[in-house]
Design a protein around this motif. Structure first.
Motif, mmCIF file in Angstrom:
data_model
loop_
_atom_site.group_PDB
_atom_site.id
_atom_site.type_symbol
_atom_site.label_atom_id
_atom_site.label_comp_id
_atom_site.label_asym_id
_atom_site.label_seq_id
_atom_site.Cartn_x
_atom_site.Cartn_y
_atom_site.Cartn_z
ATOM 1 N N LEU A 165 33.301 -42.348 39.171
ATOM 2 C CA LEU A 165 31.963 -42.198 39.731
ATOM 3 C C LEU A 165 31.752 -43.212 40.858
ATOM 4 C CD1 LEU A 165 29.740 -40.248 38.975
ATOM 5 C CD2 LEU A 165 28.688 -42.054 37.624
ATOM 6 N N VAL A 166 32.190 -44.449 40.622
ATOM 7 C CA VAL A 166 32.084 -45.493 41.643
ATOM 8 C C VAL A 166 32.882 -45.085 42.883
ATOM 9 C CG1 VAL A 166 32.627 -47.885 42.209
ATOM 10 C CG2 VAL A 166 31.670 -47.326 39.971
ATOM 11 N N MET A 167 34.075 -44.508 42.666
ATOM 12 C CA MET A 167 34.894 -44.063 43.801
ATOM 13 C C MET A 167 34.158 -43.028 44.638
ATOM 14 S SD MET A 167 38.496 -43.549 41.831
ATOM 15 C CE MET A 167 39.018 -44.813 40.670
ATOM 16 N N LEU A 168 33.509 -42.089 43.953
ATOM 17 C CA LEU A 168 32.784 -41.029 44.678
ATOM 18 C C LEU A 168 31.604 -41.604 45.438
ATOM 19 C CD1 LEU A 168 32.458 -37.709 42.659
ATOM 20 C CD2 LEU A 168 33.912 -38.269 44.589
ATOM 21 N N ILE A 169 30.911 -42.581 44.824
ATOM 22 C CA ILE A 169 29.768 -43.195 45.503
ATOM 23 C C ILE A 169 30.260 -43.957 46.729
ATOM 24 C CG2 ILE A 169 27.942 -44.927 45.294
ATOM 25 C CD1 ILE A 169 27.801 -44.117 42.289
ATOM 26 N N LEU A 170 31.373 -44.684 46.562
ATOM 27 C CA LEU A 170 31.946 -45.440 47.685
ATOM 28 C C LEU A 170 32.348 -44.511 48.819
ATOM 29 C CD1 LEU A 170 34.356 -48.145 46.206
ATOM 30 C CD2 LEU A 170 32.269 -48.508 47.528
ATOM 31 N N GLY A 171 33.068 -43.448 48.500
ATOM 32 C CA GLY A 171 33.611 -42.579 49.542
ATOM 33 C C GLY A 171 32.601 -41.567 50.042
ATOM 34 N N GLY A 172 31.719 -41.113 49.154
ATOM 35 C CA GLY A 172 30.757 -40.073 49.516
ATOM 36 C C GLY A 172 31.061 -38.801 48.747
ATOM 37 N N GLY A 196 35.650 -37.832 50.755
ATOM 38 C CA GLY A 196 35.043 -39.001 50.128
ATOM 39 C C GLY A 196 35.832 -39.431 48.902
ATOM 40 N N ALA A 197 36.318 -38.456 48.140
ATOM 41 C CA ALA A 197 37.107 -38.762 46.946
ATOM 42 C C ALA A 197 38.405 -39.470 47.331
ATOM 43 C CB ALA A 197 37.403 -37.477 46.176
ATOM 44 N N ILE A 198 39.025 -39.001 48.405
ATOM 45 C CA ILE A 198 40.293 -39.598 48.848
ATOM 46 C C ILE A 198 40.061 -41.040 49.301
ATOM 47 C CG2 ILE A 198 42.159 -39.449 50.537
ATOM 48 C CD1 ILE A 198 41.765 -36.428 50.575
ATOM 49 N N VAL A 199 39.075 -41.205 50.199
ATOM 50 C CA VAL A 199 38.800 -42.539 50.740
ATOM 51 C C VAL A 199 38.290 -43.471 49.643
ATOM 52 C CG1 VAL A 199 37.325 -43.819 52.337
ATOM 53 C CG2 VAL A 199 38.383 -41.677 53.068
ATOM 54 N N GLY A 200 37.353 -42.966 48.837
ATOM 55 C CA GLY A 200 36.756 -43.797 47.795
ATOM 56 C C GLY A 200 37.785 -44.281 46.792
ATOM 57 N N ALA A 201 38.653 -43.388 46.332
ATOM 58 C CA ALA A 201 39.662 -43.770 45.347
ATOM 59 C C ALA A 201 40.642 -44.773 45.945
ATOM 60 C CB ALA A 201 40.408 -42.529 44.847
ATOM 61 N N THR A 202 41.020 -44.553 47.210
ATOM 62 C CA THR A 202 41.960 -45.458 47.865
ATOM 63 C C THR A 202 41.356 -46.850 47.987
ATOM 64 O OG1 THR A 202 42.743 -43.572 49.131
ATOM 65 C CG2 THR A 202 43.429 -45.744 49.887
ATOM 66 N N VAL A 203 40.124 -46.908 48.502
ATOM 67 C CA VAL A 203 39.467 -48.199 48.682
ATOM 68 C C VAL A 203 39.302 -48.891 47.323
ATOM 69 C CG1 VAL A 203 37.267 -49.295 49.290
ATOM 70 C CG2 VAL A 203 38.271 -47.567 50.798
ATOM 71 N N ALA A 223 25.455 -47.551 53.165
ATOM 72 C CA ALA A 223 26.098 -46.252 53.365
ATOM 73 C C ALA A 223 25.836 -45.374 52.149
ATOM 74 C CB ALA A 223 27.599 -46.428 53.591
ATOM 75 N N PRO A 224 24.560 -44.983 51.944
ATOM 76 C CA PRO A 224 24.237 -44.194 50.741
ATOM 77 C C PRO A 224 24.985 -42.873 50.689
ATOM 78 C CG PRO A 224 22.365 -44.295 52.247
ATOM 79 C CD PRO A 224 23.385 -45.253 52.762
ATOM 80 N N GLN A 225 25.442 -42.385 51.827
ATOM 81 C CA GLN A 225 26.239 -41.154 51.845
ATOM 82 C C GLN A 225 27.725 -41.446 51.686
ATOM 83 O OE1 GLN A 225 24.835 -37.863 52.414
ATOM 84 N NE2 GLN A 225 23.001 -39.027 51.898
ATOM 85 N N GLY A 226 28.051 -42.711 51.405
ATOM 86 C CA GLY A 226 29.444 -43.082 51.248
ATOM 87 C C GLY A 226 30.106 -43.402 52.573
#
Lengths: 251, 334
Positions: B263-270, B276-283, B314-317
Motif C-alpha cells: 500500500l505504501v508503495m502504491l501511495i509513493l508511486g501513485g 506508479g506500482a513499478i516506481v513505488g515498489a522500486t523506490v 505528491a498526493p498523486q504519487g
C-alpha cells in the motif's frame, strides 16, 4: 389490451414508523409522458427509487410491460428496459464523456465482462457513442472529462447515458434541477425529441417544463396520490394551487 | 440514424483513454537489463524489487483501478507462496508450472473470499480483507496445519529445476534475476491488457460510481469478484515467485506487513496508473535497503519520512507528479 409499460399497484414504503409512500398506484401506457409533482418531501424521489429497485417497497407490486419486477435486483430491471437519471447527475467524473456514454453501450451489449480486446476497437461502442453524441449535439465534449464539465452539460450527458441503453421506460428525477434558464431550453428540446414509443415518468418542479412535456400529471402530497389528471385538469385544480403552485415563488 | 463520417468516429475514439504499450514501457526493463551488467552486486536486491513490483501491480489493479480497498492482499501472496512451495516439494520442481499453480490458487482464493468481501464498500472492505488475511496467517500456524505449512519453521528444502530446462538457478542470483524480470513483464502485460479491455473500462466505472454502474444494468459485485480473481492470481504469482527464488516459504509471507508495504508503495508511486506500482515498489525496496545499510536500527524513519513528504507534496504519487509536470510543461497532450 397491451400491458401498461409501467404499472404500480398499492406501493407503500415505511422507514420505521415513517410512512414515506402510502398506497400509491400509477399506470403508464406505452409512450406515455407522465409527470409527478408535489412539494418537497412528498416522496417523489422515493417512488423513483422504489421503481428502479434501489429501495424495496414494504408492500405493493411493480410491473414493467406486465412482468412483475417487485423483487428484481436493480441491474436486472435495467435489462428489462428500465433506465433512470438522478436528481444530482450520476456519472463517472474521472472518465471522459465518450467513456461515460461508451460504458452504457458496453453494458447494453453485455461487453462489460470481456477481459480481452480493446474498447477503442469495438465498433458497437465507438460508433454508437459517436452517433448518439452527434444526434444530441454533444460531439465537442467527447474528449472532455466529466469532472471538468459545467453542471448543465453534465445533465445532458446523463441523458445521453440513459439513451444509450435504449430503454423502453425512462425515469427522470428532476432533470432541470440546478440548470440555468438558458440550459433548460436545450433540455426541453432534447426531451421533446425523444422517440414516441419511449415511456417517460418525470419528476419536475419547473412547471413550464412539466406542462409542455407531460400529457398527464400525478400530484403527490405527503406520500399519497392527491389527484391525477390531464395537464388542463391539474392546472385548474384549486387544491393543487394551494399545496403546491401557490406556495412556490417562481423565479 | 445520422450518417457518420470517419473523422467524427475517429474524434470520438480519441475520447477513449488508451493505455497502449509504448516506448516508455520498455524503460524499466531496459533499466533492469543495464543493472545486470553494471551493478551485478545488487542482483538479489533487484530480484526483491521485481517480486514487489509484481505484487504492487496486482494491488494497483484491484485498488487503483477497481477501488477495492484491500488491506489483506497478502492473503493472495501467501497462498501463492505456499502453493508454489508445496508444488515444488511434492509434485514437480519445474518453475513455470509452479507459478501457474500459484496463480490458480490465487484466483480460487479470490473466488471464495470475493463474494464475502465485495458486497461492502470502503472501510468495511478494509476490515474484511484484513480479517481474512489475518485468519489465514493464524491458520497456517495451527498445529493441525503444521504438517502442511511447516508452521513457524515454514517450507524449505525444496529444489527448483532450471527454467525451460536450461537455465539453472545459480548462487549469484543471475537466473533468478532474469526469471523475475520475465515474470514481472508477464504480469505487467496482463495488467495492460485488462486495463484496455471493455472490462477494464467497466472497472474504472465501478470505482467512480458503483450505483450508476448498477443503473446501467451491470452486476457490480460479479464484476468486482472477477477483478479480485485476476488481481489475486497475479498477486499469487508474485508470492510463488518469491517462494521459488528464495526457496523458502515462511509465515511472514502471510504477514500484515506485506500488505501494508504494498500500500505504501502504491501511495509513493501513485495508484491507478500501473507505472506508479513499478516506481513505488522500486523506490520503496531500494530506499529500505539503503536506509537499513546506513542505520540498521532506525531505518524505518527514512521510509516514514519519505512517505510523509510524498503524501504532502505528491498526493498523486511520484508518477502523478511527473505526469502533472510534463503536462504543465506541454510535453504531453491530454
Amino acid at each position: 389490451m397491451a400491458a401498461p409499460a409501467l404499472a404500480i399497484e398499492g406501493i407503500s414504503k415505511n422507514f420505521g414508523g415513517l410512512r414515506v409512500s402510502r398506497d400509491i398506484s400509477l399506470s403508464l401506457p406505452v409512450g406515455a409522458r407522465h409527470a409527478l409533482i408535489g412539494p418537497n418531501g412528498a416522496g417523489k424521489t422515493t417512488l423513483v427509487n422504489l421503481i428502479s429497485g434501489l429501495l424495496q417497497p414494504s408492500s405493493g407490486r411493480i410491473a414493467l410491460d406486465g412482468v412483475d419486477i417487485t423483487n428484481l435486483a436493480p441491474e436486472r430491471r435495467v435489462g428489462l428496459g428500465l433506465a433512470r437519471t438522478f436528481q444530482i447527475s450520476s456519472l463517472f467524473p474521472s472518465l471522459t464523456v465518450a467513456e461515460n456514454v461508451g460504458l452504457a453501450f458496453e453494458a447494453r451489449f453485455g461487453l462489460d465482462r470481456r477481459l480481452w480486446g480493446r474498447v477503442r476497437s469495438r465498433p458497437e461502442i465507438v460508433e454508437g457513442t459517436a452517433a448518439l453524441l452527434q444526434s444530441l449535439g454533444l460531439l465537442e465534449l467527447a474528449r472532455k472529462r466529466v469532472a471538468d464539465l459545467p453542471y448543465g452539460q453534465r445533465r445532458l450527458v446523463e441523458i445521453a447515458l440513459v439513451l444509450a441503453l435504449e430503454p423502453k421506460t425512462l425515469l427522470l428525477d428532476e432533470p432541470a434541477a440546478g440548470l440555468a434558464v438558458s440550459d433548460r431550453g436545450a433540455l426541453l428540446d432534447l426531451l421533446l425529441r425523444l422517440p414516441e414509443a419511449l415511456t417517460i415518468l418525470v419528476i419536475e418542479h419547473d412547471m413550464s417544463l412539466v406542462f409542455r412535456l407531460a400529457q398527464r400529471i400525478t400530484v403527490l402530497v405527503e406520500g399519497q396520490v392527491m389527484t391525477e389528471g390531464s395537464v388542463a385538469d391539474i392546472r385548474a385544480d384549486p387544491r393543487v394551487r394551494d399545496v403546491y403552485l401557490g406556495t412556490r415563488s417562481h423565479g | 440514424m445520422a450518417v457518420l463520417d470517419r473523422d467524427t468516429i475517429n474524434a470520438v475514439r480519441e475520447g477513449f483513454t488508451r493505455h497502449r504499450l509504448s516506448w516508455i514501457d520498455t524503460l524499466p526493463f531496459l533499466f533492469a537489463a543495464l543493472m545486470y551488467f553494471f551493478a551485478a552486486r545488487y542482483l538479489p536486491l533487484g530480484t526483491q524489487v521485481m517480486i514487489q513490483v509484481a505484487f504492487a501491480l496486482s494491488l494497483d489493479l484491484a485498488l487503483g483501478y477497481g477501488g477495492i480497498d484491500s488491506l489483506g492482499h497478502v492473503a493472495f501472496f501467501g497462498m501463492g507462496a505456499y502453493a508454489a512451495g508445496l508444488y515444488a516439494l511434492y509434485v514437480s520442481s519445474e518453475p513455470l508450472s509452479g507459478l501457474a499453480v500459484a496463480a490458480c490458487i490465487g484466483a480460487l482464493t479470490g473466488l471464495v473470499t470475493g463474494p464475502l468481501v465485495l458486497r461492502a464498500r470502503g472501510l468495511t472492505v478494509v476490515m474484511l480483507t484484513l480479517a481474512i488475511a489475518t485468519m489465514l496467517h493464524e491458520l497456517a500456524n495451527t498445529s493441525a496445519m503444521k504438517p502442511i505449512t511447516g508452521g513457524a519453521d515454514g517450507l524449505f528444502g525444496f529444489k527448483i529445476a532450471p527454467v525451460f530446462g536450461m537455465f539453472s538457478f545459480d548462487l549469484y542470483g543471475r537466473t533468478a534475476y532474469w526469471y523475475s524480470l520475465g515474470v514481472v513483464a508477464f504480469v505487467f502485460i496482463i495488467c495492460k491488457l485488462v486495463v484496455n479491455s471493455p472490462f477494464g473500462l467497466a472497472v474504472r466505472g465501478m470505482r467512480d460510481n458503483p450505483v450508476r454502474m448498477r443503473m446501467l444494468g451491470v452486476n457490480v459485485t460479479a464484476r468486482l469478484v472477477t477483478l479480485y480473481c485476476v488481481s489475486g492470481a497475479l498477486a499469487a504469482m508474485a508470492g510463488g515467485l518469491s517462494a521459488q527464488v528464495t526457496k523458502l516459504v515462511g509465515l511472514d509471507s502471510l504477514a500484515f506487513l506485506v500488505s501494508g508495504n504494498a500500500l505504501v508503495m502504491l501511495i509513493l508511486g501513485g495508484a491507478g496508473r500501473l507505472y506508479g506500482a513499478i516506481v513505488g515498489a522500486t523506490v520503496f525496496v531500494a530506499l529500505s535497503d539503503r536506509a537499513a545499510a546506513i542505520d540498521p536500527f532506525n531505518w524505518l524513519f527514512a521510509v516514514g519520512g519519505v512517505l510523509i513528504l510524498a503524501v504532502r507534496f505528491a498526493p498523486q504519487g511520484i508518477v502523478g507528479l511527473i505526469a502533472d509536470w510534463s503536462q504543465r510543461l506541454g510535453w504531453v497532450r491530454r
